[in-house]
Scaffold this motif. Sequence first.
Motif, PDB file in Angstrom:
ATOM      1  N   SER A   1       0.858  -1.180   0.000  1.00  0.00           N
ATOM      2  CA  SER A   1       0.000   0.000   0.000  1.00  0.00           C
ATOM      3  C   SER A   1       0.895   1.231   0.000  1.00  0.00           C
ATOM      4  O   SER A   1       2.098   1.147   0.253  1.00  0.00           O
ATOM      5  CB  SER A   1      -0.932   0.014   1.220  1.00  0.00           C
ATOM      6  OG  SER A   1      -0.198   0.332   2.388  1.00  0.00           O
ATOM      7  N   TRP A   2       0.259   2.379  -0.284  1.00  0.00           N
ATOM      8  CA  TRP A   2       1.008   3.641  -0.313  1.00  0.00           C
ATOM      9  C   TRP A   2       0.770   4.466   0.956  1.00  0.00           C
ATOM     10  O   TRP A   2       1.045   5.666   0.966  1.00  0.00           O
ATOM     11  CB  TRP A   2       0.598   4.464  -1.528  1.00  0.00           C
ATOM     12  CG  TRP A   2       0.860   3.796  -2.838  1.00  0.00           C
ATOM     13  CD1 TRP A   2      -0.048   3.249  -3.677  1.00  0.00           C
ATOM     14  CD2 TRP A   2       2.132   3.611  -3.465  1.00  0.00           C
ATOM     15  NE1 TRP A   2       0.563   2.727  -4.796  1.00  0.00           N
ATOM     16  CE2 TRP A   2       1.911   2.938  -4.696  1.00  0.00           C
ATOM     17  CE3 TRP A   2       3.453   3.938  -3.118  1.00  0.00           C
ATOM     18  CZ2 TRP A   2       2.938   2.590  -5.565  1.00  0.00           C
ATOM     19  CZ3 TRP A   2       4.476   3.594  -3.991  1.00  0.00           C
ATOM     20  CH2 TRP A   2       4.229   2.927  -5.193  1.00  0.00           C
TER      21      TRP A   2
ATOM     22  N   GLU B   1      -9.433   8.779   2.327  1.00  0.00           N
ATOM     23  CA  GLU B   1      -8.349   9.190   3.203  1.00  0.00           C
ATOM     24  C   GLU B   1      -8.198   8.232   4.383  1.00  0.00           C
ATOM     25  O   GLU B   1      -7.223   8.302   5.124  1.00  0.00           O
ATOM     26  CB  GLU B   1      -8.591  10.616   3.743  1.00  0.00           C
ATOM     27  CG  GLU B   1      -8.485  11.701   2.678  1.00  0.00           C
ATOM     28  CD  GLU B   1      -7.178  11.639   1.943  1.00  0.00           C
ATOM     29  OE1 GLU B   1      -6.150  11.442   2.602  1.00  0.00           O
ATOM     30  OE2 GLU B   1      -7.185  11.752   0.711  1.00  0.00           O
ATOM     31  N   ASN B   2      -9.167   7.343   4.603  1.00  0.00           N
ATOM     32  CA  ASN B   2      -9.073   6.355   5.667  1.00  0.00           C
ATOM     33  C   ASN B   2      -7.892   5.438   5.378  1.00  0.00           C
ATOM     34  O   ASN B   2      -7.839   4.792   4.335  1.00  0.00           O
ATOM     35  CB  ASN B   2     -10.380   5.545   5.724  1.00  0.00           C
ATOM     36  CG  ASN B   2     -10.427   4.649   6.941  1.00  0.00           C
ATOM     37  OD1 ASN B   2      -9.409   4.145   7.398  1.00  0.00           O
ATOM     38  ND2 ASN B   2     -11.629   4.439   7.467  1.00  0.00           N
ATOM     39  N   PRO B   3      -6.897   5.318   6.270  1.00  0.00           N
ATOM     40  CA  PRO B   3      -5.728   4.475   5.985  1.00  0.00           C
ATOM     41  C   PRO B   3      -6.089   3.026   5.710  1.00  0.00           C
ATOM     42  O   PRO B   3      -5.451   2.358   4.893  1.00  0.00           O
ATOM     43  CB  PRO B   3      -4.869   4.627   7.241  1.00  0.00           C
ATOM     44  CG  PRO B   3      -5.314   5.909   7.862  1.00  0.00           C
ATOM     45  CD  PRO B   3      -6.761   6.028   7.551  1.00  0.00           C
ATOM     46  N   GLN B   4      -7.140   2.514   6.379  1.00  0.00           N
ATOM     47  CA  GLN B   4      -7.516   1.129   6.151  1.00  0.00           C
ATOM     48  C   GLN B   4      -8.093   0.927   4.746  1.00  0.00           C
ATOM     49  O   GLN B   4      -7.804  -0.060   4.075  1.00  0.00           O
ATOM     50  CB  GLN B   4      -8.541   0.691   7.206  1.00  0.00           C
ATOM     51  CG  GLN B   4      -7.952   0.625   8.619  1.00  0.00           C
ATOM     52  CD  GLN B   4      -9.008   0.221   9.631  1.00  0.00           C
ATOM     53  OE1 GLN B   4     -10.172   0.584   9.480  1.00  0.00           O
ATOM     54  NE2 GLN B   4      -8.602  -0.515  10.644  1.00  0.00           N
TER      55      GLN B   4
ATOM     56  N   PRO C   1      -4.729  17.511  -0.055  1.00  0.00           N
ATOM     57  CA  PRO C   1      -3.970  18.711   0.337  1.00  0.00           C
ATOM     58  C   PRO C   1      -3.887  19.739  -0.796  1.00  0.00           C
ATOM     59  O   PRO C   1      -3.981  20.944  -0.547  1.00  0.00           O
ATOM     60  CB  PRO C   1      -2.587  18.151   0.694  1.00  0.00           C
ATOM     61  CG  PRO C   1      -2.826  16.719   1.013  1.00  0.00           C
ATOM     62  CD  PRO C   1      -3.927  16.290   0.113  1.00  0.00           C
ATOM     63  N   TRP C   2      -3.721  19.274  -2.020  1.00  0.00           N
ATOM     64  CA  TRP C   2      -3.677  20.202  -3.156  1.00  0.00           C
ATOM     65  C   TRP C   2      -5.030  20.870  -3.355  1.00  0.00           C
ATOM     66  O   TRP C   2      -5.086  22.051  -3.726  1.00  0.00           O
ATOM     67  CB  TRP C   2      -3.270  19.452  -4.423  1.00  0.00           C
ATOM     68  CG  TRP C   2      -1.939  18.797  -4.329  1.00  0.00           C
ATOM     69  CD1 TRP C   2      -1.675  17.483  -4.039  1.00  0.00           C
ATOM     70  CD2 TRP C   2      -0.654  19.418  -4.492  1.00  0.00           C
ATOM     71  NE1 TRP C   2      -0.331  17.250  -4.026  1.00  0.00           N
ATOM     72  CE2 TRP C   2       0.324  18.419  -4.311  1.00  0.00           C
ATOM     73  CE3 TRP C   2      -0.248  20.709  -4.794  1.00  0.00           C
ATOM     74  CZ2 TRP C   2       1.686  18.696  -4.408  1.00  0.00           C
ATOM     75  CZ3 TRP C   2       1.103  20.984  -4.893  1.00  0.00           C
ATOM     76  CH2 TRP C   2       2.050  19.986  -4.708  1.00  0.00           C
TER      77      TRP C   2
ATOM     78  N   LEU D   1       1.041  12.529   2.762  1.00  0.00           N
ATOM     79  CA  LEU D   1      -0.305  12.675   2.237  1.00  0.00           C
ATOM     80  C   LEU D   1      -0.335  13.408   0.900  1.00  0.00           C
ATOM     81  O   LEU D   1      -1.107  13.059   0.010  1.00  0.00           O
ATOM     82  CB  LEU D   1      -1.174  13.422   3.260  1.00  0.00           C
ATOM     83  CG  LEU D   1      -2.661  13.526   2.930  1.00  0.00           C
ATOM     84  CD1 LEU D   1      -3.295  12.150   2.837  1.00  0.00           C
ATOM     85  CD2 LEU D   1      -3.379  14.380   3.971  1.00  0.00           C
ATOM     86  N   TRP D   2       0.532  14.407   0.716  1.00  0.00           N
ATOM     87  CA  TRP D   2       0.508  15.184  -0.512  1.00  0.00           C
ATOM     88  C   TRP D   2       1.051  14.408  -1.711  1.00  0.00           C
ATOM     89  O   TRP D   2       0.882  14.822  -2.850  1.00  0.00           O
ATOM     90  CB  TRP D   2       1.293  16.488  -0.342  1.00  0.00           C
ATOM     91  CG  TRP D   2       2.753  16.293  -0.002  1.00  0.00           C
ATOM     92  CD1 TRP D   2       3.294  16.118   1.231  1.00  0.00           C
ATOM     93  CD2 TRP D   2       3.839  16.248  -0.927  1.00  0.00           C
ATOM     94  NE1 TRP D   2       4.651  15.957   1.142  1.00  0.00           N
ATOM     95  CE2 TRP D   2       5.009  16.043  -0.171  1.00  0.00           C
ATOM     96  CE3 TRP D   2       3.939  16.360  -2.316  1.00  0.00           C
ATOM     97  CZ2 TRP D   2       6.274  15.947  -0.756  1.00  0.00           C
ATOM     98  CZ3 TRP D   2       5.189  16.270  -2.900  1.00  0.00           C
ATOM     99  CH2 TRP D   2       6.342  16.067  -2.132  1.00  0.00           C
TER     100      TRP D   2
END
Length: 600
Positions: free
Chosen positions: A549-550, A590-593, A562-563, A555-556
Amino acid sequence: MPHPLTGGPAPPAPLDTVDLVDQRLGNAGISGSASILEDMDPWALPQLKDTSQSWKELSAAGRALRVLVSFLKACGLLGGLYLFICSLDILSSAFQLLGSKVTGDIFKDDVALSNPVAGLVIGVLVTVLVQSSSTSSSIVVSMVASKLLTVRASVPIIMGVNVGTSITSTLVSMAQSGDRDEFRRAFGGSAVHGIFNWLTALVLLPLESAAAPLERLSALILGAASLQPGGHAPDILKVLTRPLTHLIVQLDADVLTGSATGSATNRSLIKRWCGTREQMTAGNSSHCGAAAGRPCLGTNDSASEEPLPCRHLFAGTALTDLAVGLILLAASLLVLCSCLVLIVKLLNSTLRGRVAQAVRTVINADFPRPFGWLSGYLAILVGAGLTFVLQSSSVFTAAIVPLIGVGVVSLERAYPLFLGSNIGTTTTALLAALASPSDMLLSAVQVALIHFFFNLAGILLWYVVPILRLPVPLAKHFGNLTASYRWVAIAYLLLCFLLLPLAAFGLSLAGATVLAAVGGTLLVLALLVALVNVLQRHRPAWLPRRLRSWAWLPLWLRSLEPWDRLVRRCCPCKACSPPQAAAKEAHCYENPQVLASQQL
């Protein structure tokens, strides 16, 4: 709480789509997130329901009123389409006035023209500046005929011309940015054309530099044929639009071509004189009488030619070309956007119920099995034929994009129509080349053949094998991004048609070593990221645990959120803000899971 009518339990409050996905993700776990999100296809054609009364329910007055309204809508649609086509012509004239001097300076750079990458970029930039692939191609033909440019050096420029002409449909899609789903489909439909042209150019440019297959094939065809100067190519669309556009502005094409070939003067691009008129003056002349078809005024009278001034809005203006170009640019964009909004509204109100179903059935129909694969090739022929009749690929693609946005034409069907449009515009150029003077005939025909074989090779690469139709999924990805973040469309325009070409042009001027080092590094990095994305989706066990996963990236680097906040802070308008549902989807991703189960 009991139900007020039945006494049973009350139904739960309705949830929107994204809330339902969030709830099901929480109950079922992350393992089912991908399947849940894939079940909702935003690219499915919408159901255009007819909420009006049926024909049988209407009275005689109601039926007469409906017929009158339908007639007025048809007239409005045809009138809006006519003004839309005329505004595209004026827009092209405006860009030629603004960029004529720059275009001439670009084509005079011999060092840049000798570099294939620089030639590709020059073709893109010049076509973006003049907004006409026909004008760019005619400049290339004139330079090849004048021995200022070799045929081999013209091939990358022709590739760039083919790429640059796709910007028109992208600009047209911006008019539908008010509705999220329409903008998704319209921008995806315009992007599929540009992505196809870019992918074809990126594959064929190194091949052409190494082995020159397009140049050799065109020379072989040219050597086997005996060519004679022919008649002029059909000009059906110009016959319809010229009465209006020539009242606004007329340009002298010889001045623009001369600025590139080095024979230019400081004359204005705006045409001042349109023809000549014979005038009788005193002198000895024998060109009169019965043989000449006109009477003699006297024994010492002779005829002289007097230039006739043009009769358009800017014929006698004292304004510079730059000022006139800016005026025409603002006016044409205003008319263009107004006509597009009118066309979209009329299409939305007309294509309802059975009418919409009939139109969809005709356009998106497939042959019965096992001949269903022939439908796409028939669409290619239809696109080529319509472009040949209209004499403009920009007009054809710009007319298809609103139909994609309102849901009449699917993206899968628009793709072969665009490919056919590329073929149609090359056949038009080939006929125009056959009408060239004898001293320019061979050069013009060879450049037209190179353009034709380039587009034919693109169809063989990206359409014949279904698994290689990469422009369609890539266009859908861009469409999904623009539905959530509208500013991505502007970023796509600036990057693909201005910033990246300028960067490649600068690197090519720095030398082949610098270009290979920087470009090769970026290409290898992009291929590695694409490979990791594919493995994350299909074979995650083959990757190290950190690369599955990334989520470990900042985050950007892995999200546009963010952009998006930065853009909204700089541009606090409604057009730059995502819709509420789009913001919820972004928050969901945006949820990491959830992110751990998704690709970059």
